[in-house]
Scaffold this active site. Structure first.
Site, PDB file in Angstrom:
ATOM      1  N   TYR A  47       0.833  -1.208   0.000  1.00 34.71           N
ATOM      2  CA  TYR A  47       0.000   0.000   0.000  1.00 34.71           C
ATOM      3  C   TYR A  47       0.875   1.267   0.000  1.00 34.71           C
ATOM      4  O   TYR A  47       1.863   1.357   0.736  1.00 34.71           O
ATOM      5  CB  TYR A  47      -0.938   0.024   1.201  1.00 34.71           C
ATOM      6  CG  TYR A  47      -2.092  -0.960   1.114  1.00 34.71           C
ATOM      7  CD1 TYR A  47      -2.376  -1.652  -0.062  1.00 34.71           C
ATOM      8  CD2 TYR A  47      -2.922  -1.197   2.212  1.00 34.71           C
ATOM      9  CE1 TYR A  47      -3.434  -2.543  -0.140  1.00 34.71           C
ATOM     10  CE2 TYR A  47      -3.981  -2.085   2.141  1.00 34.71           C
ATOM     11  CZ  TYR A  47      -4.228  -2.757   0.970  1.00 34.71           C
ATOM     12  OH  TYR A  47      -5.289  -3.651   0.901  1.00 34.71           O
ATOM     13  N   SER A 200     -14.076  -3.718  -0.931  1.00 33.23           N
ATOM     14  CA  SER A 200     -14.967  -3.007  -1.857  1.00 33.23           C
ATOM     15  C   SER A 200     -16.427  -3.400  -1.636  1.00 33.23           C
ATOM     16  O   SER A 200     -17.140  -3.788  -2.569  1.00 33.23           O
ATOM     17  CB  SER A 200     -14.560  -3.297  -3.314  1.00 33.23           C
ATOM     18  OG  SER A 200     -15.190  -2.409  -4.207  1.00 33.23           O
ATOM     19  N   PRO A 201     -16.921  -3.293  -0.384  1.00 33.10           N
ATOM     20  CA  PRO A 201     -18.273  -3.775  -0.073  1.00 33.10           C
ATOM     21  C   PRO A 201     -19.403  -2.947  -0.691  1.00 33.10           C
ATOM     22  O   PRO A 201     -20.534  -3.437  -0.746  1.00 33.10           O
ATOM     23  CB  PRO A 201     -18.324  -3.706   1.458  1.00 33.10           C
ATOM     24  CG  PRO A 201     -17.350  -2.627   1.810  1.00 33.10           C
ATOM     25  CD  PRO A 201     -16.236  -2.760   0.806  1.00 33.10           C
ATOM     26  N   LEU A 202     -19.111  -1.743  -1.143  1.00 36.27           N
ATOM     27  CA  LEU A 202     -20.147  -0.945  -1.819  1.00 36.27           C
ATOM     28  C   LEU A 202     -20.155  -1.200  -3.317  1.00 36.27           C
ATOM     29  O   LEU A 202     -21.004  -0.664  -4.042  1.00 36.27           O
ATOM     30  CB  LEU A 202     -19.948   0.543  -1.531  1.00 36.27           C
ATOM     31  CG  LEU A 202     -20.008   0.951  -0.049  1.00 36.27           C
ATOM     32  CD1 LEU A 202     -19.795   2.448   0.099  1.00 36.27           C
ATOM     33  CD2 LEU A 202     -21.333   0.535   0.583  1.00 36.27           C
ATOM     34  N   GLY A 203     -19.227  -2.018  -3.787  1.00 38.36           N
ATOM     35  CA  GLY A 203     -19.190  -2.385  -5.196  1.00 38.36           C
ATOM     36  C   GLY A 203     -18.975  -1.187  -6.105  1.00 38.36           C
ATOM     37  O   GLY A 203     -18.306  -0.214  -5.753  1.00 38.36           O
ATOM     38  N   PHE A 206     -21.490   3.466  -6.707  1.00 39.89           N
ATOM     39  CA  PHE A 206     -21.234   4.910  -6.700  1.00 39.89           C
ATOM     40  C   PHE A 206     -20.158   5.317  -7.715  1.00 39.89           C
ATOM     41  O   PHE A 206     -19.788   6.486  -7.778  1.00 39.89           O
ATOM     42  CB  PHE A 206     -20.830   5.364  -5.295  1.00 39.89           C
ATOM     43  CG  PHE A 206     -21.917   5.191  -4.272  1.00 39.89           C
ATOM     44  CD1 PHE A 206     -23.000   6.048  -4.230  1.00 39.89           C
ATOM     45  CD2 PHE A 206     -21.873   4.140  -3.367  1.00 39.89           C
ATOM     46  CE1 PHE A 206     -24.014   5.884  -3.293  1.00 39.89           C
ATOM     47  CE2 PHE A 206     -22.876   3.968  -2.418  1.00 39.89           C
ATOM     48  CZ  PHE A 206     -23.954   4.842  -2.385  1.00 39.89           C
TER      49      PHE A 206
END
Length: 287
Positions: A47, A200-203, A206
């Site tokens: 990272y 990436s749980p919101l995919g 957005f």
């Protein structure tokens, strides 16, 4: 290793790959999420082009928060070309020498004596499960790692390893990316008592405007009123409904957004609303 709260705090965007937070700001963010009863921070050696763990270690020390009060997850295996190394290509290395070096570097950068959990970042076609298992066992005996696990592994890839000390598999999972429910991965986790973590749980909801986004949006809008919730909260609530008790890894550095996402765990979606969202993403009813 006890993960407190319903979320894991992802640090990928804290450093040079995202917000590039100053140490002071990073330190305050660590304190804030801990006050919100979140105690687990997700790292990887690569990272920030191999820089974020060092910044985080300095920030934690500045915060005054005791190391024993937090969990560190880190990952190794991806060899990422940067201006500070001579890699000619992005590749994977799971040789015992590299795994040890990666752990030692993470310990030094995070200013700690141990990692609560080390994850193998991505499966490699060249990985030798016997060599990997032996070095992991050595690191466990030395207490430089307390648990180990996987990231982005499928069941047949995890099957190559002894699972008695395997703690977790961190996978891409969201309403938009739900293959793990049907390819055996989540059931494998349940059978072998492996924690399920979702990056990436919101995919892509957005990020991309397409036909799928339009279908999901059409379903979510009335549900925001029904549950007095936002779209982001409903997307996390959809994950929390799944019996495998998936823990989302959130990457936001905005304290208001973090606060907001923490509340999603309190939403209990009606089973038909869950399937309405599932159908909207897939574009067809279940069989």
């Amino acid at each position: 290793m006890v993960i407190k709260g319903a979320l894991i705090v992802g640090t990928m965007t804290w450093g040079q790959w995202g917000k590039d937070l100053p140490i002071d700001t990073m330190s305050r963010l660590i304190e804030y999420v801990y006050e919100k009863k979140l105690n687990t921070f997700d790292h990887a050696d690569i990272y920030g082009g191999y820089t974020t763990e060092q910044s985080f270690g300095k920030a934690l020390k500045q915060s005054g928060l005791s190391r024993e009060k937090v969990n560190f997850i880190s990952k190794c295996g991806i060899m990422y070309p940067t201006e500070n190394n001579s890699f000619r290509v992005k590749h994977y290395d799971y040789g015992a020498h590299h795994i040890r070096n990666s752990v030692e570097n993470s310990l030094r950068n995070l200013q700690t004596d141990y990692l609560d959990c080390l994850l193998l970042h991505r499966p490699s076609p060249l990985m030798d499960p016997i060599e990997i298992s032996e070095i992991l066992e050595t690191l466990l005996e030395e207490k430089k790692i307390l648990r180990f696990g996987f990231s982005n592994f499928l069941p047949h890839q995890m099957d190559c390893f002894p699972l008695s000390n395997a703690f977790a598999n961190q996978i891409e999972f969201s309403l938009n990316h739900n293959d793990s429910m049907n390819n055996g991965t989540l059931n494998y986790h349940l059978k072998h008592h492996i924690a399920s973590m979702a990056w990436s749980p919101l995919g892509s909801y957005f990020k991309i405007r397409d036909i799928k986004k339009h279908r999901i949006e059409k379903i979510l809008k009335p549900l925001t009123h029904k549950y007095n919730a936002t779209e982001a909260q409903l997307l996390l609530a959809w994950i929390y409904k799944i019996p495998q008790k998936i823990i989302p890894v959130i990457g936001s550095t905005d304290i208001h957004r973090i606060d907001h996402l923490i509340q999603a765990h309190q939403i209990n979606l009606d089973i038909q609303d869950w399937f309405l969202m599932y159908e909207a993403n897939n574009g067809h009813p279940v069989a």
